[in-house]
Design a protein around this motif. Sequence first.
Motif, mmCIF file in Angstrom:
data_model
loop_
_atom_site.group_PDB
_atom_site.id
_atom_site.type_symbol
_atom_site.label_atom_id
_atom_site.label_comp_id
_atom_site.label_asym_id
_atom_site.label_seq_id
_atom_site.Cartn_x
_atom_site.Cartn_y
_atom_site.Cartn_z
ATOM 1 N N PRO A 169 -2.265 22.205 -42.973
ATOM 2 C CA PRO A 169 -2.342 22.613 -42.474
ATOM 3 C C PRO A 169 -2.302 24.054 -42.302
ATOM 4 O O PRO A 169 -2.944 25.250 -42.123
ATOM 5 N N VAL A 170 -2.048 24.750 -44.033
ATOM 6 C CA VAL A 170 -2.635 25.635 -44.772
ATOM 7 C C VAL A 170 -3.862 25.481 -44.650
ATOM 8 O O VAL A 170 -4.595 27.171 -44.434
ATOM 9 N N ALA A 171 -4.704 25.166 -45.019
ATOM 10 C CA ALA A 171 -6.060 25.562 -45.104
ATOM 11 C C ALA A 171 -6.737 25.604 -43.358
ATOM 12 O O ALA A 171 -7.217 26.206 -43.152
ATOM 13 N N ASP A 172 -5.902 24.628 -42.739
ATOM 14 C CA ASP A 172 -6.994 24.666 -41.247
ATOM 15 C C ASP A 172 -5.855 26.239 -40.714
ATOM 16 O O ASP A 172 -7.188 26.914 -40.139
ATOM 17 N N ARG A 173 -5.159 26.374 -41.217
ATOM 18 C CA ARG A 173 -5.190 27.690 -40.372
ATOM 19 C C ARG A 173 -5.528 28.782 -40.963
ATOM 20 O O ARG A 173 -5.570 29.582 -40.186
ATOM 21 N N ALA A 174 -6.233 29.225 -41.891
ATOM 22 C CA ALA A 174 -6.880 30.161 -42.535
ATOM 23 C C ALA A 174 -8.712 29.879 -42.004
ATOM 24 O O ALA A 174 -8.762 30.551 -42.197
ATOM 25 N N ILE A 175 -8.681 28.597 -42.625
ATOM 26 C CA ILE A 175 -10.019 27.956 -41.733
ATOM 27 C C ILE A 175 -10.618 28.955 -39.976
ATOM 28 O O ILE A 175 -11.553 29.784 -39.686
ATOM 29 N N ALA A 202 -6.303 14.105 -43.580
ATOM 30 C CA ALA A 202 -6.321 15.812 -43.285
ATOM 31 C C ALA A 202 -7.194 16.160 -44.063
ATOM 32 O O ALA A 202 -7.838 17.547 -42.841
ATOM 33 N N GLU A 203 -8.761 15.473 -44.738
ATOM 34 C CA GLU A 203 -9.579 16.277 -44.976
ATOM 35 C C GLU A 203 -10.528 16.035 -43.565
ATOM 36 O O GLU A 203 -11.058 17.359 -42.870
ATOM 37 N N ALA A 204 -10.840 15.506 -43.086
ATOM 38 C CA ALA A 204 -11.117 15.247 -42.022
ATOM 39 C C ALA A 204 -10.873 16.420 -40.954
ATOM 40 O O ALA A 204 -11.365 16.688 -40.004
ATOM 41 N N GLU A 205 -9.971 16.487 -40.910
ATOM 42 C CA GLU A 205 -8.725 17.709 -39.699
ATOM 43 C C GLU A 205 -9.812 18.917 -40.449
ATOM 44 O O GLU A 205 -10.230 20.117 -39.948
ATOM 45 N N THR A 206 -8.996 19.259 -41.704
ATOM 46 C CA THR A 206 -9.793 20.112 -42.516
ATOM 47 C C THR A 206 -11.644 20.621 -41.990
ATOM 48 O O THR A 206 -11.758 21.771 -41.867
ATOM 49 N N ASN A 207 -11.805 19.369 -42.034
ATOM 50 C CA ASN A 207 -13.297 19.385 -41.669
ATOM 51 C C ASN A 207 -13.569 19.955 -40.630
ATOM 52 O O ASN A 207 -14.967 19.936 -40.379
ATOM 53 N N THR A 208 -13.506 19.546 -39.796
ATOM 54 C CA THR A 208 -13.107 20.110 -38.251
ATOM 55 C C THR A 208 -13.432 21.743 -37.869
ATOM 56 O O THR A 208 -13.579 21.570 -37.477
ATOM 57 N N ASP A 222 -26.890 12.926 -50.261
ATOM 58 C CA ASP A 222 -27.587 12.292 -50.960
ATOM 59 C C ASP A 222 -28.102 10.802 -49.980
ATOM 60 O O ASP A 222 -27.354 10.556 -48.877
ATOM 61 N N HIS A 223 -28.562 9.699 -50.570
ATOM 62 C CA HIS A 223 -28.878 8.995 -48.980
ATOM 63 C C HIS A 223 -28.399 7.799 -49.407
ATOM 64 O O HIS A 223 -28.176 7.368 -48.174
ATOM 65 N N THR A 224 -27.673 7.512 -51.060
ATOM 66 C CA THR A 224 -26.467 6.392 -51.009
ATOM 67 C C THR A 224 -25.618 6.769 -49.657
ATOM 68 O O THR A 224 -24.495 5.888 -49.265
ATOM 69 N N LYS A 225 -25.290 8.317 -49.182
ATOM 70 C CA LYS A 225 -24.373 8.128 -48.211
ATOM 71 C C LYS A 225 -24.173 7.516 -46.888
ATOM 72 O O LYS A 225 -23.632 7.104 -45.641
ATOM 73 N N TRP A 226 -25.712 7.244 -46.577
ATOM 74 C CA TRP A 226 -26.053 6.438 -45.344
ATOM 75 C C TRP A 226 -25.572 5.336 -45.359
ATOM 76 O O TRP A 226 -26.071 4.016 -45.778
ATOM 77 N N GLY A 227 -25.120 5.521 -43.855
ATOM 78 C CA GLY A 227 -24.620 3.536 -43.646
ATOM 79 C C GLY A 227 -22.206 3.163 -44.077
ATOM 80 O O GLY A 227 -22.323 2.366 -44.307
ATOM 81 N N THR A 228 -22.448 4.789 -44.681
ATOM 82 C CA THR A 228 -20.935 4.419 -45.495
ATOM 83 C C THR A 228 -20.528 5.488 -44.326
ATOM 84 O O THR A 228 -20.109 5.695 -43.920
ATOM 85 N N VAL A 229 -18.841 4.044 -44.265
ATOM 86 C CA VAL A 229 -17.731 4.566 -43.285
ATOM 87 C C VAL A 229 -16.745 4.660 -44.018
ATOM 88 O O VAL A 229 -16.171 3.448 -44.318
ATOM 89 N N GLY A 230 -15.876 6.106 -43.546
ATOM 90 C CA GLY A 230 -14.997 6.179 -44.140
ATOM 91 C C GLY A 230 -13.576 6.125 -43.162
ATOM 92 O O GLY A 230 -13.980 5.811 -42.599
ATOM 93 N N LEU A 231 -12.687 6.250 -43.503
ATOM 94 C CA LEU A 231 -11.539 5.939 -42.265
ATOM 95 C C LEU A 231 -11.376 6.847 -41.403
ATOM 96 O O LEU A 231 -11.270 6.301 -40.075
ATOM 97 N N SER A 232 -11.455 7.732 -41.518
ATOM 98 C CA SER A 232 -11.843 8.408 -40.278
ATOM 99 C C SER A 232 -12.516 9.630 -39.419
ATOM 100 O O SER A 232 -13.791 9.733 -40.933
ATOM 101 N N SER A 233 -13.616 9.591 -38.693
ATOM 102 C CA SER A 233 -14.535 10.294 -37.441
ATOM 103 C C SER A 233 -14.261 11.572 -37.607
ATOM 104 O O SER A 233 -13.250 11.594 -37.140
ATOM 105 N N PHE A 234 -14.762 12.500 -37.578
ATOM 106 C CA PHE A 234 -14.585 13.766 -37.568
ATOM 107 C C PHE A 234 -15.495 14.676 -36.951
ATOM 108 O O PHE A 234 -15.894 15.420 -36.604
ATOM 109 N N ALA A 235 -17.187 13.953 -36.520
ATOM 110 C CA ALA A 235 -17.751 14.576 -35.686
ATOM 111 C C ALA A 235 -19.027 13.337 -35.984
ATOM 112 O O ALA A 235 -19.127 12.308 -36.651
#
Length: 272
Positions: A169-175, A202-208, A222-235
Motif C-alpha cells: 500500500p505505501v508503494a502503491d499510494r506513492a506511485i 503484492a508486486e502484481a498490484e504495484t506493477n499495475t 530476456d527470452h527465457t521469460k517467454w512461456g513462464t507463468v507466475g501466480l498472478s497476472s497483472f497485465a
Amino acid sequence: MTDNQNLLAEQRRSLILDEVRRRGGVRVNELTRRLSVSDMTIRRDLDALARQGVLSKVHGGAVPVVEASTHEPGFEAKSVLEPSAKDEIARAAAALVAPGTALALSGGTTTYALARHLLDVPDLTVVTNSVRVADVFHEAGRAGEARRGAATVVLTGGVRTPSDALVGPVADRAIRSLHFDLLFLGVHGVSVEAGLSTPNLAEAETNTCLMHSARRVVVVADHTKWGTVGLSSFAALEEVDTWVTDGGLPGEVRAEVAEHVPGLVVAGEERA
C-alpha cells in the motif's frame, strides 16, 4: 578462463537450457554431438546450470526444473541468469531514453542492469520501487561519477520482497500520485494466455500501479521469460507498448508477440 572462454561457455549453457525447456529433457551424448564439445565439458555445463537451479541433472542428461508459480527467487539467484542477454537488453533500452525524461524502473535484475546504462543520460527523474536500482544512482554519486545533470531519484517506499522490490500500500499510494513518460518493467513471466505475471501478489498490484502512471510501457525481459507463468497476472500483452528482448527469442515467438505488442526491439538487431 579468459573473457572469451567465459562468453563461449555462457552461450553454450544458454543453448543447453533452451533445449531442455523446449524438449523437456536432453541427453549428454546428444549435446556433445550438437555442440561439438567433450562429454566432460557438457557435464560441467550441466553442473553449473544445476547449481543455478534452472535444470535438474538425471542419469545421462538433464530435465527442466518444475517451479511452482508462487516461487520467487532472490535477487542474487536471478542475477546469475542470462547476464550477457540482460546487459544487451539494458543497452538497447537505454537508447530509448532522451535527456530530461521522467521515467520509472520496476524491480528486477534487468532493470538493475538498465540503471547502470542510464548514468550517462543527463537530467533524468527516476521513480523506482527497487532498492537495488536506487543504489546504482546513489553509489555513482558517492564514487564521484555524478555530475551536473545527474538523475533525481524517487524511491517509493514499501515492503521489501525477496527480489528487493518495494511493494504494498505505501508503494502503491506513492506511485498513484506520480506521472512519468516511460516505464521500464521487469517481469517474471510473459505469455499470450497469462500476459505479464509474477509470483508475488503484492508486486502484481504495484506493477499495475506503475503501468497506470506511465504514458508508455516498455517491458525488458530476456527470452527465457517467454512461456513462464507466475501466480498472478497483472497485465495483458496488449497493454505493453514495447518489449525489449534478446536474440534468443525464436522467430515464431517474435511473430506471435508482434500480433499483440506494437513494438518489439531485439537487442543487437534491427527494430521489428
